[in-house]
Design a protein around this motif. Structure first.
Motif, PDB file in Angstrom:
ATOM      1  N   SER A   3     125.085  34.500  30.441  1.00  0.00           N
ATOM      2  CA  SER A   3     126.393  33.944  30.449  1.00  0.00           C
ATOM      3  C   SER A   3     127.061  34.431  29.164  1.00  0.00           C
ATOM      4  N   ASP A   4     126.219  34.722  28.065  1.00  0.00           N
ATOM      5  CA  ASP A   4     126.344  35.221  26.697  1.00  0.00           C
ATOM      6  C   ASP A   4     126.538  36.854  26.639  1.00  0.00           C
ATOM      7  N   PRO A   5     127.694  37.228  26.475  1.00  0.00           N
ATOM      8  CA  PRO A   5     127.694  38.644  26.568  1.00  0.00           C
ATOM      9  C   PRO A   5     126.765  39.388  25.322  1.00  0.00           C
ATOM     10  N   ALA A   6     126.742  38.634  24.262  1.00  0.00           N
ATOM     11  CA  ALA A   6     125.582  39.081  23.446  1.00  0.00           C
ATOM     12  C   ALA A   6     124.197  39.752  23.873  1.00  0.00           C
ATOM     13  N   ASP A   7     124.022  38.841  24.886  1.00  0.00           N
ATOM     14  CA  ASP A   7     122.591  38.988  25.409  1.00  0.00           C
ATOM     15  C   ASP A   7     122.394  40.317  26.347  1.00  0.00           C
ATOM     16  N   LEU A   8     123.635  40.791  26.674  1.00  0.00           N
ATOM     17  CA  LEU A   8     123.521  41.913  27.736  1.00  0.00           C
ATOM     18  C   LEU A   8     123.038  43.051  27.086  1.00  0.00           C
ATOM     19  N   ILE A   9     122.333  43.780  27.999  1.00  0.00           N
ATOM     20  CA  ILE A   9     121.832  45.158  27.356  1.00  0.00           C
ATOM     21  C   ILE A   9     122.488  46.291  28.173  1.00  0.00           C
ATOM     22  N   ALA A  37     127.135  52.938  26.911  1.00  0.00           N
ATOM     23  CA  ALA A  37     126.896  54.040  25.989  1.00  0.00           C
ATOM     24  C   ALA A  37     126.738  53.632  24.405  1.00  0.00           C
ATOM     25  N   ARG A  38     127.554  52.740  24.012  1.00  0.00           N
ATOM     26  CA  ARG A  38     127.713  52.401  22.844  1.00  0.00           C
ATOM     27  C   ARG A  38     126.154  51.621  22.423  1.00  0.00           C
ATOM     28  N   ARG A  39     125.689  50.994  23.349  1.00  0.00           N
ATOM     29  CA  ARG A  39     124.469  50.094  23.161  1.00  0.00           C
ATOM     30  C   ARG A  39     123.129  50.849  23.336  1.00  0.00           C
ATOM     31  N   THR A  40     123.538  52.345  23.780  1.00  0.00           N
ATOM     32  CA  THR A  40     122.248  53.383  23.938  1.00  0.00           C
ATOM     33  C   THR A  40     122.035  54.074  22.449  1.00  0.00           C
ATOM     34  N   ALA A  41     120.855  53.705  22.283  1.00  0.00           N
ATOM     35  CA  ALA A  41     120.532  54.547  20.817  1.00  0.00           C
ATOM     36  C   ALA A  41     120.363  55.960  20.748  1.00  0.00           C
ATOM     37  N   ASP A  42     119.910  56.734  22.125  1.00  0.00           N
ATOM     38  CA  ASP A  42     119.792  57.844  22.006  1.00  0.00           C
ATOM     39  C   ASP A  42     121.277  58.606  22.364  1.00  0.00           C
ATOM     40  N   PRO A  43     121.662  59.564  21.521  1.00  0.00           N
ATOM     41  CA  PRO A  43     122.984  60.262  21.567  1.00  0.00           C
ATOM     42  C   PRO A  43     123.088  61.025  22.859  1.00  0.00           C
ATOM     43  N   ALA A  44     122.008  61.565  23.565  1.00  0.00           N
ATOM     44  CA  ALA A  44     121.805  62.362  24.726  1.00  0.00           C
ATOM     45  C   ALA A  44     122.184  61.315  25.906  1.00  0.00           C
TER      46      ALA A  44
END
Length: 64
Positions: A3-9, A37-44
């Protein structure tokens, strides 16, 4: 799901984007994919996510 958006991946947001696509809600799908996409480390990978869920307001075609 949490229920906490900060915990979403990123995969949580992608799941939501796919659900919104299936529900014919392309703008919501785009917003969820942008967050994934913002939470993804790999730019590709992030670029691939963005390409899979384009902004419908910029890709919309007018019918005559």
């Amino acid at each position: 799901m949490t229920s906490d958006p900060a915990d979403l991946i990123a995969s949580d947001y992608l799941d939501g984007a796919r659900e919104m696509t299936a529900a014919n809600r392309p703008y919501l799908a785009h917003l969820l994919a942008e967050e994934a996409a913002r939470r993804t480390a790999d730019p590709a990978t992030a670029a691939g996510i963005r390409a899979s869920f384009p902004d419908p307001t910029t890709t919309r075609e007018e019918s005559n």
